[in-house]
Design a protein around this motif. Structure first.
Motif, PDB file in Angstrom:
ATOM      1  N   GLY A   1       0.788  -1.222   0.000  1.00  0.00           N
ATOM      2  CA  GLY A   1       0.000   0.000   0.000  1.00  0.00           C
ATOM      3  C   GLY A   1       0.820   1.272   0.000  1.00  0.00           C
ATOM      4  O   GLY A   1       0.257   2.364   0.010  1.00  0.00           O
ATOM      5  N   SER A   2       2.150   1.159  -0.033  1.00  0.00           N
ATOM      6  CA  SER A   2       3.000   2.353   0.033  1.00  0.00           C
ATOM      7  C   SER A   2       3.133   3.068  -1.307  1.00  0.00           C
ATOM      8  O   SER A   2       3.662   4.176  -1.359  1.00  0.00           O
ATOM      9  CB  SER A   2       4.389   1.981   0.569  1.00  0.00           C
ATOM     10  N   TRP A   3       2.676   2.453  -2.374  1.00  0.00           N
ATOM     11  CA  TRP A   3       2.766   3.104  -3.689  1.00  0.00           C
ATOM     12  C   TRP A   3       1.651   2.598  -4.595  1.00  0.00           C
ATOM     13  O   TRP A   3       1.063   1.537  -4.343  1.00  0.00           O
ATOM     14  CB  TRP A   3       4.132   2.877  -4.327  1.00  0.00           C
ATOM     15  N   THR A   4       1.369   3.368  -5.614  1.00  0.00           N
ATOM     16  CA  THR A   4       0.390   2.985  -6.635  1.00  0.00           C
ATOM     17  C   THR A   4       1.140   2.694  -7.923  1.00  0.00           C
ATOM     18  O   THR A   4       1.782   3.593  -8.486  1.00  0.00           O
ATOM     19  CB  THR A   4      -0.630   4.109  -6.885  1.00  0.00           C
ATOM     20  N   PRO A   5       1.123   1.449  -8.412  1.00  0.00           N
ATOM     21  CA  PRO A   5       1.826   1.141  -9.662  1.00  0.00           C
ATOM     22  C   PRO A   5       1.298   1.979 -10.818  1.00  0.00           C
ATOM     23  O   PRO A   5       0.115   2.348 -10.846  1.00  0.00           O
ATOM     24  CB  PRO A   5       1.513  -0.356  -9.878  1.00  0.00           C
ATOM     25  N   PRO A   6       2.165   2.329 -11.765  1.00  0.00           N
ATOM     26  CA  PRO A   6       1.711   3.078 -12.943  1.00  0.00           C
ATOM     27  C   PRO A   6       0.559   2.365 -13.655  1.00  0.00           C
ATOM     28  O   PRO A   6       0.429   1.137 -13.600  1.00  0.00           O
ATOM     29  CB  PRO A   6       2.966   3.125 -13.825  1.00  0.00           C
ATOM     30  N   ALA A   7      -0.261   3.137 -14.344  1.00  0.00           N
ATOM     31  CA  ALA A   7      -1.489   2.620 -14.954  1.00  0.00           C
ATOM     32  C   ALA A   7      -1.241   1.496 -15.949  1.00  0.00           C
ATOM     33  O   ALA A   7      -2.102   0.630 -16.138  1.00  0.00           O
ATOM     34  CB  ALA A   7      -2.240   3.764 -15.636  1.00  0.00           C
ATOM     35  N   ILE A   8      -0.073   1.473 -16.579  1.00  0.00           N
ATOM     36  CA  ILE A   8       0.193   0.435 -17.583  1.00  0.00           C
ATOM     37  C   ILE A   8       0.084  -0.963 -16.993  1.00  0.00           C
ATOM     38  O   ILE A   8      -0.361  -1.898 -17.663  1.00  0.00           O
ATOM     39  CB  ILE A   8       1.593   0.641 -18.236  1.00  0.00           C
ATOM     40  N   PHE A   9       0.426  -1.116 -15.719  1.00  0.00           N
ATOM     41  CA  PHE A   9       0.371  -2.449 -15.130  1.00  0.00           C
ATOM     42  C   PHE A   9      -1.076  -2.901 -14.894  1.00  0.00           C
ATOM     43  O   PHE A   9      -1.398  -4.082 -15.045  1.00  0.00           O
ATOM     44  CB  PHE A   9       1.189  -2.483 -13.831  1.00  0.00           C
ATOM     45  N   GLU A  10      -1.952  -1.950 -14.573  1.00  0.00           N
ATOM     46  CA  GLU A  10      -3.371  -2.275 -14.458  1.00  0.00           C
ATOM     47  C   GLU A  10      -3.948  -2.629 -15.825  1.00  0.00           C
ATOM     48  O   GLU A  10      -4.768  -3.543 -15.949  1.00  0.00           O
ATOM     49  CB  GLU A  10      -4.124  -1.094 -13.846  1.00  0.00           C
ATOM     50  N   VAL A  11      -3.513  -1.908 -16.859  1.00  0.00           N
ATOM     51  CA  VAL A  11      -3.954  -2.204 -18.218  1.00  0.00           C
ATOM     52  C   VAL A  11      -3.554  -3.616 -18.610  1.00  0.00           C
ATOM     53  O   VAL A  11      -4.374  -4.402 -19.124  1.00  0.00           O
ATOM     54  CB  VAL A  11      -3.359  -1.174 -19.210  1.00  0.00           C
ATOM     55  N   LEU A  12      -2.303  -3.972 -18.362  1.00  0.00           N
ATOM     56  CA  LEU A  12      -1.819  -5.307 -18.730  1.00  0.00           C
ATOM     57  C   LEU A  12      -2.528  -6.392 -17.932  1.00  0.00           C
ATOM     58  O   LEU A  12      -2.954  -7.421 -18.489  1.00  0.00           O
ATOM     59  CB  LEU A  12      -0.308  -5.390 -18.517  1.00  0.00           C
ATOM     60  N   ALA A  13      -2.659  -6.190 -16.636  1.00  0.00           N
ATOM     61  CA  ALA A  13      -3.310  -7.192 -15.790  1.00  0.00           C
ATOM     62  C   ALA A  13      -4.773  -7.368 -16.179  1.00  0.00           C
ATOM     63  O   ALA A  13      -5.282  -8.496 -16.237  1.00  0.00           O
ATOM     64  CB  ALA A  13      -3.196  -6.794 -14.320  1.00  0.00           C
ATOM     65  N   GLY A  14      -5.450  -6.261 -16.455  1.00  0.00           N
ATOM     66  CA  GLY A  14      -6.870  -6.337 -16.777  1.00  0.00           C
ATOM     67  C   GLY A  14      -7.129  -6.976 -18.119  1.00  0.00           C
ATOM     68  O   GLY A  14      -7.930  -7.919 -18.228  1.00  0.00           O
ATOM     69  N   HIS A  15      -6.456  -6.500 -19.161  1.00  0.00           N
ATOM     70  CA  HIS A  15      -6.698  -7.039 -20.502  1.00  0.00           C
ATOM     71  C   HIS A  15      -6.162  -8.466 -20.636  1.00  0.00           C
ATOM     72  O   HIS A  15      -6.699  -9.254 -21.418  1.00  0.00           O
ATOM     73  CB  HIS A  15      -6.053  -6.135 -21.553  1.00  0.00           C
ATOM     74  N   GLY A  16      -5.125  -8.786 -19.880  1.00  0.00           N
ATOM     75  CA  GLY A  16      -4.555 -10.124 -19.975  1.00  0.00           C
ATOM     76  C   GLY A  16      -5.083 -11.100 -18.947  1.00  0.00           C
ATOM     77  O   GLY A  16      -4.725 -12.274 -18.970  1.00  0.00           O
ATOM     78  N   ARG A  17      -5.911 -10.587 -18.039  1.00  0.00           N
ATOM     79  CA  ARG A  17      -6.427 -11.415 -16.929  1.00  0.00           C
ATOM     80  C   ARG A  17      -5.262 -12.120 -16.222  1.00  0.00           C
ATOM     81  O   ARG A  17      -5.274 -13.336 -15.990  1.00  0.00           O
ATOM     82  CB  ARG A  17      -7.471 -12.416 -17.420  1.00  0.00           C
ATOM     83  N   VAL A  18      -4.258 -11.318 -15.893  1.00  0.00           N
ATOM     84  CA  VAL A  18      -3.040 -11.839 -15.263  1.00  0.00           C
ATOM     85  C   VAL A  18      -3.198 -11.749 -13.746  1.00  0.00           C
ATOM     86  O   VAL A  18      -3.452 -10.664 -13.214  1.00  0.00           O
ATOM     87  CB  VAL A  18      -1.797 -11.030 -15.695  1.00  0.00           C
ATOM     88  N   PRO A  19      -3.075 -12.854 -13.029  1.00  0.00           N
ATOM     89  CA  PRO A  19      -3.213 -12.812 -11.565  1.00  0.00           C
ATOM     90  C   PRO A  19      -2.083 -12.025 -10.922  1.00  0.00           C
ATOM     91  O   PRO A  19      -0.992 -11.874 -11.500  1.00  0.00           O
ATOM     92  CB  PRO A  19      -3.170 -14.284 -11.157  1.00  0.00           C
ATOM     93  N   GLN A  20      -2.328 -11.528  -9.700  1.00  0.00           N
ATOM     94  CA  GLN A  20      -1.358 -10.683  -9.016  1.00  0.00           C
ATOM     95  C   GLN A  20      -0.017 -11.381  -8.843  1.00  0.00           C
ATOM     96  O   GLN A  20       1.046 -10.767  -9.006  1.00  0.00           O
ATOM     97  CB  GLN A  20      -1.896 -10.259  -7.644  1.00  0.00           C
ATOM     98  N   ALA A  21      -0.049 -12.662  -8.495  1.00  0.00           N
ATOM     99  CA  ALA A  21       1.206 -13.387  -8.281  1.00  0.00           C
ATOM    100  C   ALA A  21       2.061 -13.404  -9.537  1.00  0.00           C
ATOM    101  O   ALA A  21       3.298 -13.302  -9.471  1.00  0.00           O
ATOM    102  CB  ALA A  21       0.927 -14.810  -7.814  1.00  0.00           C
ATOM    103  N   GLU A  22       1.411 -13.511 -10.703  1.00  0.00           N
ATOM    104  CA  GLU A  22       2.159 -13.519 -11.964  1.00  0.00           C
ATOM    105  C   GLU A  22       2.683 -12.128 -12.292  1.00  0.00           C
ATOM    106  O   GLU A  22       3.809 -11.978 -12.797  1.00  0.00           O
ATOM    107  CB  GLU A  22       1.263 -14.024 -13.093  1.00  0.00           C
ATOM    108  N   MET A  23       1.900 -11.100 -12.000  1.00  0.00           N
ATOM    109  CA  MET A  23       2.377  -9.721 -12.177  1.00  0.00           C
ATOM    110  C   MET A  23       3.596  -9.479 -11.288  1.00  0.00           C
ATOM    111  O   MET A  23       4.588  -8.888 -11.722  1.00  0.00           O
ATOM    112  CB  MET A  23       1.271  -8.730 -11.826  1.00  0.00           C
ATOM    113  N   ASP A  24       3.533  -9.965 -10.046  1.00  0.00           N
ATOM    114  CA  ASP A  24       4.619  -9.752  -9.087  1.00  0.00           C
ATOM    115  C   ASP A  24       5.927 -10.352  -9.563  1.00  0.00           C
ATOM    116  O   ASP A  24       7.001  -9.784  -9.337  1.00  0.00           O
ATOM    117  CB  ASP A  24       4.261 -10.363  -7.729  1.00  0.00           C
ATOM    118  N   ARG A  25       5.863 -11.526 -10.198  1.00  0.00           N
ATOM    119  CA  ARG A  25       7.114 -12.190 -10.561  1.00  0.00           C
ATOM    120  C   ARG A  25       7.558 -11.916 -11.996  1.00  0.00           C
ATOM    121  O   ARG A  25       8.559 -12.483 -12.456  1.00  0.00           O
ATOM    122  CB  ARG A  25       7.027 -13.691 -10.298  1.00  0.00           C
TER     123      ARG A  25
END
Length: 341
Positions: free
Chosen positions: A270-294
């Motif tokens: 909660g200390s930062w908000t990732p740039p919007a591009i990561f939300e775009v990629l996660a949303g359109h790709g249906r990428v789970p958080q664990a996969e985004m993290d790694r």
């Protein structure tokens, strides 16, 4: 008549590319660079090392992965070299080393002089941003092995650090603070997943994305932030115990490389908000958080581990240099892992 040109290699085009890039490369020059009249080698005056008691040379090599494929699709080649420099020199600075010089290597299906000059111009600009010199390189034409519009690039860099000032896990202690240094976006890792998301979601690189404020392609080609001069200044002006360059494998895995076996890094998501591009990629790709993290840096391109009492001073210094940074977490007793809470 059989000739090298008939086989697909244009020597004259290569010579023209060299002429076009010369002025750009010159902008990365350092005083220690020595001209080699033959042009076969890059020379660097090592007498600069005499001010060190025990100089350690550091070296790193890297590329930019499949991000080059997006540059090729968009026909924009003048920033991909900055990505290359960021990948190389910011590995060097992790141990406290000052990057001194780099060489690059470009393989392509066909030498287009203006395109090669743009690529190398980007490398030279990255070197200027890093404070190191581009002392040489090679462009190789590989007809048949690569298409006429295809290319790949790699580079190697050398730096120096005083042995007694080497940064690393042995300096890290429980009670230290982890600072997050903002990325400029996706940087140069995870682009195979990026391209998969683009293909499966039917996204277009020229597509305007309101949440990004520009096209998807422009966002994805944003060059990697080069941290070396910021980190070197941080080392000079504050007490830094360790650094971690956040590249392939994500935040936790790369930060863990800079931890001793007796300590963990506990990070506050909660200390930062990732740039919007990561939300775009996660949303359109249906990428789970664990996969985004790694896979991705999620907006954290570099971490600095400092004593708690140095955190405010370090953050003020970085802010003064125009680099957003914040307290990302803390070091506690543990087993050498980085984790989110």
């Amino acid at each position: 008549m059989t000739s090298y040109a008939a086989a697909g290699v244009d020597i004259e085009a290569g010579d023209r590319a060299v002429e076009l890039m010369k002025s750009r490369v010159a902008r990365s020059r350092r005083p220690e660079v020595v001209d080699d009249a033959s042009g076969f080698a890059g020379l660097f005056d090592a007498s600069a090392f005499l001010r060190y008691r025990r100089p350690l040379l550091a070296t790193s090599t890297d590329g930019v992965g499949t991000k080059v494929m997006l540059a090729q699709r968009l026909g924009k080649h003048d920033t991909i070299g900055i990505d290359l420099v960021g990948m190389v020199v910011d590995d060097l600075v992790v141990c406290g080393a000052e990057p001194l010089f780099m060489t690059d290597y470009i393989a392509c299906g066909k030498v287009v002089p203006e395109r090669i000059a743009d690529i190398v111009g980007g490398v030279a600009e990255g070197c200027r941003l890093a404070g190191c010199a581009l002392v040489g390189g090679e462009t190789a034409e590989h007809p048949g092995a690569m298409g006429p519009d295809e290319y790949d690039l790699a580079g190697a860099g050398t730096g120096v650090v005083e042995a007694s000032e080497l940064l690393g896990p042995d300096r890290v202690r429980p009670g230290d603070v982890v600072l997050g240094l903002a990325s400029s976006g996706v940087h140069s890792n995870g682009y195979s997943l990026v391209r998969h998301i683009i293909a499966t979601a039917g996204l277009g690189l020229e597509q305007e994305m309101p949440e990004l404020g520009r096209t998807l392609g422009e966002e994805l080609l944003e060059p990697t932030r080069v941290y070396s001069l910021d980190c070197l200044e941080l080392i000079r002006e504050t007490e830094v115990h360790a650094l971690a360059h956040i590249t392939g494998g994500g935040l936790a895995a790369n930060l863990a490389r800079s931890l001793p076996a007796t300590a963990d890094a506990v990070l506050d998501r909660g200390s930062w908000t990732p740039p919007a591009i990561f939300e775009v990629l996660a949303g359109h790709g249906r990428v789970p958080q664990a996969e985004m993290d790694r896979t991705f840096n999620l907006g954290v391109g570099m971490c600095a581990i400092v004593p708690a009492g140095e955190a405010d001073r370090a953050l003020a210094l970085l802010a003064g240099r125009g680099l957003p940074a914040w307290v990302l977490g803390e070091i506690v007793d543990g087993g050498g892992e980085a984790r989110f809470r």
